[in-house]
Design a protein around this motif. Sequence first.
Motif, PDB file in Angstrom:
ATOM      1  N   ILE A 129       8.807   1.703  14.543  1.00 56.26           N
ATOM      2  CA  ILE A 129       8.856   2.919  15.366  1.00 56.26           C
ATOM      3  C   ILE A 129       8.889   4.157  14.469  1.00 56.26           C
ATOM      4  N   ASP A 130       8.094   5.156  14.845  1.00 59.09           N
ATOM      5  CA  ASP A 130       8.011   6.438  14.133  1.00 59.09           C
ATOM      6  C   ASP A 130       7.612   6.316  12.666  1.00 59.09           C
ATOM      7  N   LYS A 131       6.898   5.238  12.360  1.00 58.46           N
ATOM      8  CA  LYS A 131       6.331   5.036  11.025  1.00 58.46           C
ATOM      9  C   LYS A 131       4.940   4.453  11.200  1.00 58.46           C
ATOM     10  N   VAL A 132       4.091   4.679  10.212  1.00 54.54           N
ATOM     11  CA  VAL A 132       2.787   4.020  10.197  1.00 54.54           C
ATOM     12  C   VAL A 132       3.019   2.587   9.740  1.00 54.54           C
ATOM     13  N   LEU A 133       2.420   1.640  10.428  1.00 57.00           N
ATOM     14  CA  LEU A 133       2.461   0.246   9.999  1.00 57.00           C
ATOM     15  C   LEU A 133       1.101  -0.079   9.399  1.00 57.00           C
ATOM     16  N   VAL A 134       1.116  -0.553   8.153  1.00 52.51           N
ATOM     17  CA  VAL A 134      -0.115  -0.956   7.475  1.00 52.51           C
ATOM     18  C   VAL A 134      -0.106  -2.480   7.391  1.00 52.51           C
ATOM     19  N   LEU A 135      -1.076  -3.117   8.048  1.00 52.85           N
ATOM     20  CA  LEU A 135      -1.215  -4.570   7.955  1.00 52.85           C
ATOM     21  C   LEU A 135      -2.436  -4.874   7.101  1.00 52.85           C
ATOM     22  N   ARG A 136      -2.200  -5.531   5.968  1.00 54.58           N
ATOM     23  CA  ARG A 136      -3.309  -5.936   5.083  1.00 54.58           C
ATOM     24  C   ARG A 136      -3.678  -7.366   5.436  1.00 54.58           C
ATOM     25  N   PHE A 137      -4.883  -7.543   5.983  1.00 58.97           N
ATOM     26  CA  PHE A 137      -5.385  -8.873   6.307  1.00 58.97           C
ATOM     27  C   PHE A 137      -6.157  -9.387   5.102  1.00 58.97           C
ATOM     28  N   GLY A 138      -5.835 -10.590   4.645  1.00 57.68           N
ATOM     29  CA  GLY A 138      -6.539 -11.162   3.506  1.00 57.68           C
ATOM     30  C   GLY A 138      -5.868 -12.420   2.992  1.00 57.68           C
ATOM     31  N   ARG A 139      -6.257 -12.802   1.780  1.00 56.31           N
ATOM     32  CA  ARG A 139      -5.700 -13.986   1.112  1.00 56.31           C
ATOM     33  C   ARG A 139      -5.047 -13.563  -0.186  1.00 56.31           C
ATOM     34  N   ALA A 140      -3.831 -14.032  -0.425  1.00 59.14           N
ATOM     35  CA  ALA A 140      -3.100 -13.665  -1.643  1.00 59.14           C
ATOM     36  C   ALA A 140      -3.839 -14.126  -2.903  1.00 59.14           C
ATOM     37  N   SER A 141      -4.708 -15.133  -2.772  1.00 59.23           N
ATOM     38  CA  SER A 141      -5.410 -15.688  -3.939  1.00 59.23           C
ATOM     39  C   SER A 141      -6.714 -14.958  -4.266  1.00 59.23           C
ATOM     40  N   ASP A 142      -7.178 -14.096  -3.356  1.00 60.84           N
ATOM     41  CA  ASP A 142      -8.438 -13.380  -3.542  1.00 60.84           C
ATOM     42  C   ASP A 142      -8.248 -12.234  -4.533  1.00 60.84           C
ATOM     43  N   ALA A 143      -9.172 -12.079  -5.491  1.00 67.12           N
ATOM     44  CA  ALA A 143      -9.044 -11.069  -6.551  1.00 67.12           C
ATOM     45  C   ALA A 143      -8.925  -9.649  -6.002  1.00 67.12           C
ATOM     46  N   GLU A 144      -9.770  -9.292  -5.017  1.00 66.24           N
ATOM     47  CA  GLU A 144      -9.699  -7.937  -4.480  1.00 66.24           C
ATOM     48  C   GLU A 144      -8.411  -7.719  -3.685  1.00 66.24           C
ATOM     49  N   CYS A 145      -7.944  -8.769  -3.001  1.00 68.31           N
ATOM     50  CA  CYS A 145      -6.663  -8.672  -2.288  1.00 68.31           C
ATOM     51  C   CYS A 145      -5.519  -8.468  -3.280  1.00 68.31           C
ATOM     52  N   MET A 146      -5.588  -9.174  -4.413  1.00 71.73           N
ATOM     53  CA  MET A 146      -4.544  -9.017  -5.438  1.00 71.73           C
ATOM     54  C   MET A 146      -4.515  -7.588  -5.962  1.00 71.73           C
ATOM     55  N   GLN A 147      -5.687  -7.014  -6.164  1.00 69.85           N
ATOM     56  CA  GLN A 147      -5.785  -5.627  -6.629  1.00 69.85           C
ATOM     57  C   GLN A 147      -5.164  -4.684  -5.599  1.00 69.85           C
ATOM     58  N   LEU A 148      -5.511  -4.891  -4.330  1.00 71.16           N
ATOM     59  CA  LEU A 148      -4.960  -4.058  -3.262  1.00 71.16           C
ATOM     60  C   LEU A 148      -3.453  -4.275  -3.130  1.00 71.16           C
ATOM     61  N   ASP A 149      -3.021  -5.532  -3.166  1.00 71.40           N
ATOM     62  CA  ASP A 149      -1.592  -5.840  -3.032  1.00 71.40           C
ATOM     63  C   ASP A 149      -0.780  -5.157  -4.134  1.00 71.40           C
ATOM     64  N   ASP A 150      -1.349  -5.083  -5.323  1.00 66.04           N
ATOM     65  CA  ASP A 150      -0.690  -4.409  -6.438  1.00 66.04           C
ATOM     66  C   ASP A 150      -0.479  -2.931  -6.095  1.00 66.04           C
ATOM     67  N   ILE A 151      -1.521  -2.289  -5.568  1.00 60.80           N
ATOM     68  CA  ILE A 151      -1.426  -0.884  -5.165  1.00 60.80           C
ATOM     69  C   ILE A 151      -0.423  -0.713  -4.016  1.00 60.80           C
ATOM     70  N   LEU A 152      -0.480  -1.612  -3.037  1.00 55.55           N
ATOM     71  CA  LEU A 152       0.440  -1.536  -1.891  1.00 55.55           C
ATOM     72  C   LEU A 152       1.883  -1.684  -2.352  1.00 55.55           C
ATOM     73  N   ALA A 153       2.131  -2.662  -3.223  1.00 53.25           N
ATOM     74  CA  ALA A 153       3.488  -2.914  -3.705  1.00 53.25           C
ATOM     75  C   ALA A 153       4.018  -1.723  -4.505  1.00 53.25           C
ATOM     76  N   LYS A 154       3.170  -1.152  -5.346  1.00 49.44           N
ATOM     77  CA  LYS A 154       3.585  -0.001  -6.153  1.00 49.44           C
ATOM     78  C   LYS A 154       3.802   1.250  -5.305  1.00 49.44           C
ATOM     79  N   SER A 155       3.156   1.324  -4.135  1.00 46.38           N
ATOM     80  CA  SER A 155       3.253   2.496  -3.263  1.00 46.38           C
ATOM     81  C   SER A 155       4.333   2.356  -2.193  1.00 46.38           C
ATOM     82  N   ALA A 156       4.754   1.133  -1.922  1.00 39.31           N
ATOM     83  CA  ALA A 156       5.634   0.854  -0.778  1.00 39.31           C
ATOM     84  C   ALA A 156       6.886   1.739  -0.766  1.00 39.31           C
TER      85      ALA A 156
END
Length: 151
Positions: A22-49
């Motif tokens: 509530i009263d926040k943006v929810l970002v849902l990343r759909f993907g696979r933890a083993s996929d290279a591009e997902c790993m790159q994105l997950d790194d950015i998401l984790a560092k930004s969280a």
Amino acid sequence: MSYVLTTLTKKREVDSVIRDTIDKVLVLRFGRASDAECMQLDDILAKSAREVSKFATVALVDIDSEDVQVYVKYFDITLTPSSVFFFNAHHMKMDCGTADHTKWIGAFRRKQDFIDVVEANYRGAMKGKLIVNCPLPPERIPRYQLLYKDM
């Protein structure tokens, strides 16, 4: 890096995070933890969280989980990673100059790009908008050729 972020594997978990954020943006990343591009994105998401935590929540959705296929089909997740945005249980859309306004396809080039996109969603949502313009310059928006099946 995805161990820092919550991973959802059940429809019930996705339903409740959409409903309960509530009263926040929810970002849902759909993907696979083993996929290279997902790993790159997950790194950015984790560092930004932490930086976006006052106005956004980030969660990962494992598209291989049988139980979340209803969402995979609903949001037409054919390319991964795909990020979908919500605000108070409403699906937020973003006009990035692409054919698909329902989700962000691909990884963000850098941490600040992700923060800018989430902030644009938040500011738009606070003004009652369900679609916002992408704040990034066109050269930093991933381009994909979308192939529509069964048309």
